[in-house]
Design an enzyme around this catalytic site. Structure first.
Site, PDB file in Angstrom:
ATOM      1  N   ALA A 706     -31.346  22.752   8.583  1.00  9.67           N
ATOM      2  CA  ALA A 706     -30.850  24.008   9.125  1.00  9.67           C
ATOM      3  C   ALA A 706     -29.913  24.640   8.107  1.00  9.67           C
ATOM      4  O   ALA A 706     -29.536  24.014   7.130  1.00  9.67           O
ATOM      5  CB  ALA A 706     -30.125  23.753  10.440  1.00  9.67           C
ATOM      6  N   GLU A 708     -26.315  26.920   7.483  1.00 10.47           N
ATOM      7  CA  GLU A 708     -25.030  27.154   8.134  1.00 10.47           C
ATOM      8  C   GLU A 708     -24.564  28.603   8.072  1.00 10.47           C
ATOM      9  O   GLU A 708     -23.364  28.837   7.952  1.00 10.47           O
ATOM     10  CB  GLU A 708     -23.982  26.265   7.472  1.00 10.47           C
ATOM     11  N   ASN A 709     -25.473  29.599   8.134  1.00 10.60           N
ATOM     12  CA  ASN A 709     -25.016  30.983   8.093  1.00 10.60           C
ATOM     13  C   ASN A 709     -23.813  31.158   9.022  1.00 10.60           C
ATOM     14  O   ASN A 709     -23.766  30.597  10.106  1.00 10.60           O
ATOM     15  CB  ASN A 709     -26.134  31.914   8.558  1.00 10.60           C
ATOM     16  N   GLU A 742     -23.777  21.335  10.307  1.00 10.72           N
ATOM     17  CA  GLU A 742     -23.818  22.788  10.105  1.00 10.72           C
ATOM     18  C   GLU A 742     -22.594  23.463  10.728  1.00 10.72           C
ATOM     19  O   GLU A 742     -22.083  24.455  10.201  1.00 10.72           O
ATOM     20  CB  GLU A 742     -25.103  23.397  10.679  1.00 10.72           C
ATOM     21  N   HIS A 745     -19.625  23.330   8.548  1.00  9.39           N
ATOM     22  CA  HIS A 745     -19.683  24.341   7.485  1.00  9.39           C
ATOM     23  C   HIS A 745     -19.012  25.659   7.883  1.00  9.39           C
ATOM     24  O   HIS A 745     -18.689  26.463   7.010  1.00  9.39           O
ATOM     25  CB  HIS A 745     -21.139  24.666   7.144  1.00  9.39           C
TER      26      HIS A 745
HETATM   27 ZN   LIG Z   1     -24.924  21.420   4.591  1.00 10.08          ZN
END
Ligand SMILES: [Zn+2]
Length: 1146
Positions: A706, A708-709, A742, A745
């Site tokens: 995935a 991490e936007n 994520e 992040h």
């Molecule tokens: Zn990462």
């Protein structure tokens, strides 16, 4: 089938033909066959057709209608066309010229027909065919080029599409690629009697000079000079002294004007006046000269020519401006300011023809309409008004075609000639400017309830308003832009005055655009760049702006999803022109248009929504300053589970495609727990006040996890969905790990970002580390699992380096970022960084580490940092806690501690060396590998400052001693046992073989109590230890003798196996052969043969094979023969190895 669709044909005919067809087979042979008419009225033909229609006959055919023998067009399906393209690229000579022309003409006719009928066009096929036949055509085949420039001319169609556009220079790559090989194959002079060559010169060379192919314009200037010198002294009838072949004159005149001096222009005007006067009956010469003159790119000359032609009664020559992209605007201004002169001379029609030759866009249509409105206010007669109306219509039709085709062709050119992306983009922007904010509007067109306008599918319309602050005086603004069609671009100052642009240029390879202003900008100036553009959406899931296609919803419906992924490949610069480097943080305000029945998600929550018929415009709140790679947008038929965090009361939603939302419960829990843990641990609230996570049916590739936007995590559904009946605990672990990683992040990476990609470990190291703390904290009963994840981090990092023979360091040199075995996302920035950070935490202690991180966030949020920023905060906290440096020259210098681990690859091996009497010991360190196979940096002589943690019966705390050089001092051995580097606190392996060898050599109770190393590591300990200490094999032999008779071996064979495995690693061949023989004879267990095969370092795994060749009788007579042969062929997979087996057995 008939060429035109049935709906356009009269119904009284039966459209079917008996078609005699020559076909070319895959093996190169030709064959004849009939395609029968499908009219089966008479029984005789019916029988005849049954004989003819044998489908299997088609199997090996590649080219139908070879040499265009039948009066029919071909339409290949995509697969068979691909086969032909392969042949054209790899063996172009095997396809006849006629077949190439047929192939091109049929594709072009299909496009042209559909264009006229308003049907969907397959311009990609046409471009692929053109590319293949022209690029591979290096002989003077006039027929092939003339097919491309036939009637209707595909070549001119292409020119009209791109010559008036901002992507002109991109198309030039394509044009040069097509024309250069043929151009080079002909030459300007010689072979004039060969019609083929002459015809090709006359058709091709005018294009060659116009597009500056190879040396064409300098050749043209040379040839023109020959003409001038040959005609020196003459005052008329220059055609009589012209030494050039008439076939090349058009090209020579045009090229000389394009590349020659001002005198060429004056001279040529003299020639054309002479030709007008004296060459009445052979007008070719005056046409060539008129054409040549109109190639001028000089605005003054263009203006001069207009009046020159009109005043001399040759207004028709104005039509030659048709393909002069510099002339349009000059002509337009003349018409606007001096319209009567043009109208009175009855020159309006050729004038407009020349002016609008390249007007194929909406921008030009608007310009044409405005011109009409302005001129209509004058007192025009009917004829004049009719001509103007006629041209408004012409430009209207043309712009419709242009807007339909231009994106399609441009996409193909981008796909074919420009890298799809770089990870990371290597060429950096100049540092003369920073971005303050972006106001971005995006309207994506994907298959949905909203019907896209023609030609728009899989594109998006974008407008971006970029506010830049100037930090160094400059007149050049630089932006990243990738795979865009720029419709318009303006630059304004703070007072909204438009600043004149001298030019803008694009570096397509590196996705950088330079806007050169006429006047320089001072430090502190602020400008707004507004860009109106079109971008492309990939029709499949991949990095960049993309879709999930045609996935199945739980209710049986099929749907599409729009999504983005910008940390690799095309990157955020493919969504919007911007400063696309992580350190340029700026605020983004995004407006998204989307179908009303779909959910739109962005980094922020919605600020406003406006509903149109079938369409919603969602305006998201402005983001805080953020790095562009964290931008994200998604549109889909989504449903979610929601929760609010305990600590910050933040809204968390986990979305997935409608119908699957019940299975995101665990993901939601993990996200909420992580947010609560992180905001408490860092004393820093969740930055954006919301977090959306989306489980996509298709992410950018399997096992990609995935992304991490910030505020909008997007990923593969396998990492999000947990089904109580179908998913096992491993899946649950994976969901908890990925979601927590994520979410971590959102702080590490998103709130504070790396200043450049070499510092990516600041994101991934912490994310790979802190999720374990979250699990320990919220699931204390799973502590063993959490501990195993720690071990996993360090062990996976070490084994990866071992198996690759070294990886790029955790912080690679900038030029090497992305170039290692695993690209930008190597295990060095994940697991190794996590292990190093944990070592740092254990060295300074939990509290000190947490204090440092809290301060780091407090003072650096919304910025981008380097490793030194972080180390500075940990050093400060260590000083406050009174933690001394290793040599007591002050407090712990975290940068000096960490840099050897981050800037050099590999890791240390700690050896514990005990004195023969056992009273003293010392530590030594070595790099684990010494023969490096990759480009390694070695800043620190492969030494590391190692905090050596020990555990003894008397001390179970986390005390440590530093080992900073190769050898430590000798220390007295006071403890009955001592474990070095317990739980692998330091990022180092411990080589304890010697200790083991010393303390166990006289053991009469096996190895269990005298070996300081945990059982898990003993196989490695003994194998590696024996390789390093080859004379210690007798210690293992003795021990094996001891334990062979022991009851423990029967019930706990692990240690015994570890020793056998160790023996198989002995570097001395004759000793190893002894062990092999022992095991064949049953003196040693047969597992030893397994280990010999597993640890075989000889090429082709030939250790046992060699033994067999030399000791054939021993082997075949052994009762363990079968086991031996099984092991001998372990890993064998080649014919050569297969053929090795039989000779020795026979
Ligand atoms: Zn990462």
């Amino acid at each position: 089938m008939p060429y035109l669709p049935y709906e356009f044909l009269p119904t009284e005919y039966h459209y079917s033909w008996e078609i005699p067809l020559w076909v070319k087979e895959y093996n190169g042979s030709r064959r004849f066959l009939w395609i029968p008419q499908d009219d089966l009225m008479c029984p005789e033909t019916q029988q005849f057709h049954q004989i003819l229609a044998q489908p299997q006959i088609f199997d090996n055919i590649t080219i139908f209608n070879e040499d265009s023998s039948a009066f029919a067009r071909n339409k290949y399906d995509d697969i068979s066309l691909k086969r032909i393209l392969n042949i054209l690229w790899n063996d172009p000579g095997s396809v006849s010229g006629h077949s190439k022309i047929r192939l091109f003409s049929d594709e072009w006719a299909w496009v042209y027909e559909n264009m006229s009928l308003g049907y969907e066009i397959r311009v990609d096929r046409l471009l692929n065919v053109t590319h293949a036949i022209l690029s591979s055509n290096t002989s003077a085949n006039a027929a092939i080029f003339n097919a491309v420039d036939g009637d209707p001319s595909f070549w001119k169609f292409l020119m009209r599409l791109f010559m008036d556009r901002n992507e002109y220079d991109l198309y030039m790559k394509y044009i040069k690629m097509l024309l250069t090989p043929i151009y080079k194959a002909i030459g300007w002079i010689g072979n004039e009697s060969d019609w083929n060559t002459s015809v090709l010169r006359s058709t091709l060379f005018p294009y060659a000079v116009l597009f500056n192919i190879d040396n064409s314009t300098s050749q043209a200037v040379n040839l023109f000079n020959q003409l001038v010198s040959n005609c020196t002294g003459r005052t008329s009838n220059y055609v009589n002294c012209n030494p050039l072949s008439p076939d090349i004159r058009k090209a020579v005149y045009c090229g000389a004007i394009l590349n020659g001096t001002g005198s060429v222009y004056t001279q040529m005007k003299t020639y054309v006046q002479d030709a007008w006067k004296n060459n009445r009956y052979f007008s070719r010469e005056e046409e060539s000269l008129e054409y040549g003159l109109t190639c001028t790119q000089d605005p003054d000359n263009i203006k001069d020519l207009v009046y020159f032609f009109i005043n001399n009664g040759h207004a028709h020559a104005l039509e030659n401006f048709e393909f002069n992209n510099k002339a349009s605007d000059v002509l337009y201004n003349i018409l606007l300011n001096d319209s009567q002169a043009i109208i009175n001379a009855s020159a309006l029609r050729p004038f407009l023809y020349g002016m609008t030759g390249l007007w194929y866009s909406n921008t030009r249509l608007t310009q044409m309409k405005n011109l009409n409105t302005t001129l209509s206010k004058l007192d025009l007669n009917n004829d004049t008004q009719n001509i103007l109306n006629e041209y408004v219509n012409k430009v209207s039709n043309a712009s419709q075609k242009g807007e339909l085709f231009y994106p399609k062709v441009t996409r193909w050119v981008y796909d074919t000639l420009v890298p799809i992306g770089q990870t990371p983009w290597k060429l950096r922007l100049p540092t003369d400017q920073v971005a303050d904010s972006y106001t971005l509007h995006i309207f994506p067109y994907i298959p949905s309830s909203y019907t896209s306008p023609p030609g728009k599918e899989f594109t998006f319309d974008g407008t971006n308003k970029i506010v830049l602050n100037i930090t160094n005086a400059t007149s050049t603004l630089s932006l990243n832009t990738h795979r865009h069609i720029i419709n318009s671009l303006t630059v304004q100052d703070v007072n909204n005055n438009t600043l004149p642009i001298a030019m803008f240029a694009r570096d397509y390879e590196n996705a950088i655009m330079e806007i050169k202003l006429q006047n320089p900008l001072a430090v502190g100036a602020q400008v707004t760049v507004t860009i109106d553009y079109i971008g492309f959406i990939f029709s499949q899931p991949t990095a960049g702006v993309m879709v999930n296609y045609d996935y199945l919803e739980i209710n049986g419906q099929r749907s599409w999803i729009f999504a983005t992924h910008f940390e690799r490949g095309p990157s955020a610069r493919s969504l919007a022109p911007c400063l696309d480097e992580p350190s340029y943080k700026a605020k983004w305000k995004i407006t998204l248009y989307h179908p009303s029945d779909l959910v739109a998600l962005g980094n922020m929550l919605e600020e406003s929504i406006m509903v149109f018929p079938g369409l919603i415009r969602t305006v998201f709140k402005q983001t805080p300053p953020m790095s562009s790679y964290l931008l994200a947008l998604s549109i889909g038929d989504y449903a979610s589970l929601k929760a609010v965090t305990k600590v910050d009361k933040v809204l968390v939603r986990v979305w997935t495609w409608n119908g699957m939302q019940n299975y995101v419960e665990k993901a939601l829990q993990s996200a909420v727990d992580t947010l609560d843990y992180m905001s408490t641990y860092l004393n820093q609230p969740c930055p954006l006040g919301k977090l959306d996570l989306v489980a996509l049916p298709q992410f950018i590739g399997r096992a990609e996890g995935a992304m991490e936007n910030w505020g909008l995590i997007l990923g593969d559904y396998n990492e999000f969905l947990w089904h109580p009946d179908y998913s096992d605990t491993d899946t649950l672990n994976r969901v908890m790990e990925v979601i927590s990683h994520e979410t971590t992040h959102q702080w590490f990476g998103d709130l504070i970002s790396p200043a450049w990609w070499q510092y990516l470990f600041l994101n991934e190291g912490f994310a790979s580390y802190l999720y374990i703390d979250v699990i320990s904290n919220y699931y204390p009963q799973q502590q063993a699992y959490a501990d195993s994840r720690w071990f996993y981090n360090s062990e996976s990092a070490m084994t990866e380096e071992e198996s690759f023979g070294g990886l790029l360091p955790t912080i690679p040199e900038p030029s090497l970022v992305g170039s290692g075995q695993e690209g930008m996302f190597s295990i060095s920035i994940y697991s190794k960084a996590a292990a190093i950070l944990k070592m740092l935490k254990d060295t300074v202690g939990n509290v000190t580490f947490q204090t440092a991180l809290r301060q780091y966030f407090k003072e650096n949020q919304y910025t981008a940092v380097t490793d030194e920023t972080l180390w500075g905060y940990v050093s400060q906290a260590a000083a406050n806690a009174g933690i001394p440096n290793w040599n007591y020259d002050g407090f712990l210098n975290v940068s000096s501690f960490m840099r050897p681990y981050t800037y050099q690859s590999l890791y240390p091996l700690i050896k514990v060396v005990t004195s023969p009497d056992g009273y003293f010991y010392k530590y030594q360190q070595y790099p684990f590998l010494s023969n490096l196979t990759v480009n390694q940096t070695n800043f620190y002589n492969q030494l590391w400052p190692i905090p050596i943690f020990t555990r003894t019966p008397n001390a179970n705390d986390n005390s440590y001693n530093w080992l900073i050089s190769q050898n430590s001092v000798s220390m007295q051995n006071t403890d009955p046992w001592k474990v070095t580097n317990p739980e692998r606190t330091s990022f180092a392996r411990v080589c304890s073989f010697k200790t083991f060898a010393n303390s166990c050599q006289n053991s009469v109770y096996g190895t269990g109590k005298c070996n300081p190393v945990a059982p898990d590591f003993r196989a490695t300990q003994m194998c590696y230890g024996l390789q390093q200490n080859k004379n210690s094999y007798n210690v293992l032999e003795n021990l094996i003798n001891v334990v062979q008779s022991s009851l423990e071996t029967t019930y706990f064979p692990q240690d015994y196996n570890a020793m056998l495995n160790g023996l198989s690693c002995v570097p001395d061949e004759s000793i190893l052969e002894k062990y092999i023989r022992y095991s064949l004879q049953g003196y040693y267990p047969t597992q030893l043969l397994d280990y010999v095969a597993q640890n075989d370092v000889l090429p082709n795994g030939s250790r046992l094979y060699n033994f067999m060749v030399n000791n054939l009788i021993d082997v075949v007579k052994s009762t363990n023969f079968e086991r031996f042969v099984q092991n001998m062929v372990v890993g064998w997979s080649t014919d050569a190895q297969l053929s090795q087996v039989f000779p020795i057995l026979t």
